[in-house]
Design an enzyme around this catalytic site. Structure first.
Site, mmCIF file in Angstrom:
data_model
loop_
_atom_site.group_PDB
_atom_site.id
_atom_site.type_symbol
_atom_site.label_atom_id
_atom_site.label_comp_id
_atom_site.label_asym_id
_atom_site.label_seq_id
_atom_site.Cartn_x
_atom_site.Cartn_y
_atom_site.Cartn_z
ATOM 1 N N ARG A 29 0.805 -1.224 0.000
ATOM 2 C CA ARG A 29 0.000 0.000 0.000
ATOM 3 C C ARG A 29 0.841 1.280 0.000
ATOM 4 O O ARG A 29 0.573 2.210 -0.765
ATOM 5 C CB ARG A 29 -0.919 -0.014 1.216
ATOM 6 C CG ARG A 29 -1.895 -1.180 1.185
ATOM 7 C CD ARG A 29 -2.730 -1.157 2.437
ATOM 8 N NE ARG A 29 -3.728 -2.205 2.467
ATOM 9 C CZ ARG A 29 -4.810 -2.151 3.239
ATOM 10 N NH1 ARG A 29 -5.002 -1.106 4.029
ATOM 11 N NH2 ARG A 29 -5.690 -3.133 3.224
ATOM 12 N N ASP A 102 -4.072 3.967 4.402
ATOM 13 C CA ASP A 102 -3.095 3.700 3.346
ATOM 14 C C ASP A 102 -3.698 3.005 2.130
ATOM 15 O O ASP A 102 -2.988 2.688 1.169
ATOM 16 C CB ASP A 102 -1.892 2.904 3.898
ATOM 17 C CG ASP A 102 -2.307 1.579 4.516
ATOM 18 O OD1 ASP A 102 -3.501 1.228 4.439
ATOM 19 O OD2 ASP A 102 -1.438 0.897 5.084
ATOM 20 N N ASP A 103 -5.028 2.760 2.154
ATOM 21 C CA ASP A 103 -5.689 2.281 0.941
ATOM 22 C C ASP A 103 -6.547 3.393 0.333
ATOM 23 O O ASP A 103 -7.473 3.128 -0.433
ATOM 24 C CB ASP A 103 -6.496 0.988 1.189
ATOM 25 C CG ASP A 103 -7.429 1.078 2.379
ATOM 26 O OD1 ASP A 103 -7.568 2.184 2.949
ATOM 27 O OD2 ASP A 103 -8.017 0.043 2.749
ATOM 28 N N ASP A 198 -11.697 6.047 14.526
ATOM 29 C CA ASP A 198 -12.601 7.001 13.862
ATOM 30 C C ASP A 198 -13.859 7.245 14.690
ATOM 31 O O ASP A 198 -14.391 8.365 14.734
ATOM 32 C CB ASP A 198 -12.921 6.578 12.411
ATOM 33 C CG ASP A 198 -13.411 5.148 12.265
ATOM 34 O OD1 ASP A 198 -13.485 4.413 13.272
ATOM 35 O OD2 ASP A 198 -13.718 4.754 11.119
ATOM 36 N N HIS A 222 -13.842 2.126 0.952
ATOM 37 C CA HIS A 222 -14.220 0.907 0.232
ATOM 38 C C HIS A 222 -15.451 0.239 0.825
ATOM 39 O O HIS A 222 -15.826 -0.850 0.418
ATOM 40 C CB HIS A 222 -13.041 -0.063 0.127
ATOM 41 C CG HIS A 222 -12.427 -0.442 1.433
ATOM 42 N ND1 HIS A 222 -13.081 -1.194 2.363
ATOM 43 C CD2 HIS A 222 -11.219 -0.146 1.960
ATOM 44 C CE1 HIS A 222 -12.299 -1.370 3.406
ATOM 45 N NE2 HIS A 222 -11.161 -0.723 3.205
HETATM 46 N N1 UDP Z 1 -3.732 -0.884 10.023
HETATM 47 C C1 UDP Z 1 -2.840 -0.753 11.075
HETATM 48 N N2 UDP Z 1 -2.430 -1.875 11.722
HETATM 49 C C2 UDP Z 1 -2.827 -3.121 11.345
HETATM 50 C C3 UDP Z 1 -3.749 -3.248 10.284
HETATM 51 C C4 UDP Z 1 -4.188 -2.108 9.645
HETATM 52 O O1 UDP Z 1 -2.448 0.365 11.407
HETATM 53 O O2 UDP Z 1 -2.405 -4.083 11.941
HETATM 54 C C5 UDP Z 1 -4.160 0.315 9.299
HETATM 55 C C6 UDP Z 1 -3.978 0.174 7.799
HETATM 56 O O3 UDP Z 1 -2.680 0.528 7.434
HETATM 57 C C7 UDP Z 1 -5.052 1.095 7.267
HETATM 58 C C8 UDP Z 1 -6.150 1.013 8.328
HETATM 59 O O4 UDP Z 1 -5.529 0.515 9.511
HETATM 60 O O5 UDP Z 1 -4.587 2.429 7.168
HETATM 61 C C9 UDP Z 1 -7.281 0.108 7.914
HETATM 62 O O6 UDP Z 1 -6.777 -1.171 7.640
HETATM 63 P P1 UDP Z 1 -7.421 -2.125 6.545
HETATM 64 O O7 UDP Z 1 -7.637 -1.355 5.279
HETATM 65 O O8 UDP Z 1 -6.545 -3.337 6.430
HETATM 66 O O9 UDP Z 1 -8.792 -2.600 7.184
HETATM 67 P P2 UDP Z 1 -10.266 -2.008 7.115
HETATM 68 O O10 UDP Z 1 -10.508 -1.438 8.474
HETATM 69 O O11 UDP Z 1 -10.324 -0.974 6.032
HETATM 70 O O12 UDP Z 1 -11.099 -3.195 6.806
HETATM 71 MN MN MN Z 2 -9.217 -0.497 4.325
#
Ligand code: UDP
Ligand code: MN
Length: 283
Positions: A29, A102-103, A198, A222
């Site tokens: 990412r 970071d996505d 958040d 997403h």
């Molecule tokens: N992230 C983190 N530590 C972790 C896993 C994820 O800081 O062990 C961060 C990741 O880099 C991103 C955010 O948390 O900026 C959300 O992670 P992800 O997109 O994998 O999961 P989501 O919450 O979107 O399903």
């Molecule tokens: Mn994500």
């Protein structure tokens, strides 16, 4: 001659862009961001991670911050990073704090244009929820002013901007947050309510400070279907994202590089927005 008062002009350099990342995502990412939109905001963007990494420290020209927070996608680790982001912003003196995951793909000029419509000296919490009604939570052991010794169970509700879509806070708002959430106190609040970063942000801003979230539709996480964003509106969107879920990609639908080379579609999106960028095909 009297000059007409002008609204304050916001420039890229007034913005602190923070991106939350983690060791495991540096090569995937973080690398993708560095090759695309980071190049349009190299001096303003900072990456908050959980390890030292000399390679990416060099690639980001010293903009990788090791928060020393633990690795892992759990409440404490995430709030620890958000707390670090907020504290570094507070010390930066910049006018706007914008957080992204970071996505996220950040459309840098559009972000500047968005913030130019608001004043950093007014309390602003700009972002987009991903639920259709305010979040309702039960605060069982949060000490209230009315029940100092009792563990009062109180039902409260508030909106929060989805971190994965990105959100921005004005300097004025963060100054109000400073005494209650600055200097690492953000982590304690997150721990008390037991919700992710958040949600904790929404709790502090909407519930404790009574500053309402201003919904900005141009932020995208997403959790929304990315293919619903129409190509002719790309220049007007502030952020985009991608995810791989249940063997399917949720990605921006955009012509460009083939799917094998650009599964997340960020290179193609970047070339749609900035066709003269180095790696874009000649037009
Ligand atoms: N992230 C983190 N530590 C972790 C896993 C994820 O800081 O062990 C961060 C990741 O880099 C991103 C955010 O948390 O900026 C959300 O992670 P992800 O997109 O994998 O999961 P989501 O919450 O979107 O399903
Ligand atoms: Mn994500």
């Amino acid at each position: 001659v009297t000059a007409t008062p002008q609204p304050p002009i916001t420039e890229l350099d007034d913005i602190f862009i923070s991106v939350k990342t983690t060791k495991n995502y540096h090569d995937t990412r973080l690398a993708l961001i560095i090759k695309t939109w980071f190049q349009l905001a190299r001096d303003q963007t900072w990456f908050f991670t959980d390890t030292d990494d000399a390679y990416y420290q060099e690639k980001t020209k010293g903009h990788l911050i090791n928060t020393n927070c633990s690795q892992g996608h759990f409440q404490e680790a995430l709030c620890c990073k958000m707390s670090a982001e907020l504290d570094v912003f507070l010390a930066s003196g910049k006018k706007w704090f914008c957080h992204f995951d970071d996505d996220n793909y950040v459309n840098v000029p559009r972000l500047v244009k968005l913030l130019d419509e608001y004043s950093p000296s007014v309390d602003w919490y700009l972002g987009k929820p991903s639920i259709f009604s305010p979040l309702e939570i039960h605060l069982d052991s949060y000490p209230t002013t009315t029940h100092k010794n009792k563990t009062a169970s109180e039902k409260i509700s508030f909106w929060f901007a989805t971190g994965g879509a990105g959100f921005c806070l004005s300097r004025a708002l963060t100054m109000k947050m400073l005494p209650i959430a600055g200097g690492g106190k953000f982590i304690s609040i997150g721990r008390k309510i037991r919700f992710p970063d958040d949600v904790t942000m929404g709790f502090i801003i909407e519930h404790l400070l009574k500053v309402p979230l201003r919904i900005v539709e141009n932020f995208h996480s997403h959790l929304e279907p990315m293919e619903h964003i129409r190509p002719d509106t790309f220049p007007d969107q502030v952020s985009f994202s991608y995810a791989h879920m249940r063997n399917q990609w949720n990605v921006v639908k955009v012509d460009g590089f083939d799917l094998a080379k650009d599964p997340k579609r960020f290179y193609s999106l970047h070339c749609k927005l900035f066709p003269y960028f180095s790696f874009c095909p000649p037009r």
